[in-house]
Write a protein that holds these residues in place. Sequence first.
Motif: not given
Length: 87
Positions: A29, A31-34, A47, A51, A55-58
Amino acid sequence: MTESASEQPSPSDTTCAAPGCLKEAHLKCSRCQTVRYCSKACQVTHWKAGHSKACRAAPGAPANRPEEPAPDAPAAPEDALARQDRL
């Protein structure tokens, strides 16, 4: 040289996060990279499945949305392509 179990990714880290997909994932992802996905289609599915709410930005990652200009800020200059479209 052998790798310890803590250095190897768990199966859930390498499996696509989309509901029902068990393929190996190579994309993250943005945005969150997780979470990981096997394809763009699976990313869209996940999504829409929720998600987007989780989803939160890293930390340290740039925001995906541009900041809105201040109300008293001057308008951005018109670019050449926009002028060309009016011709």
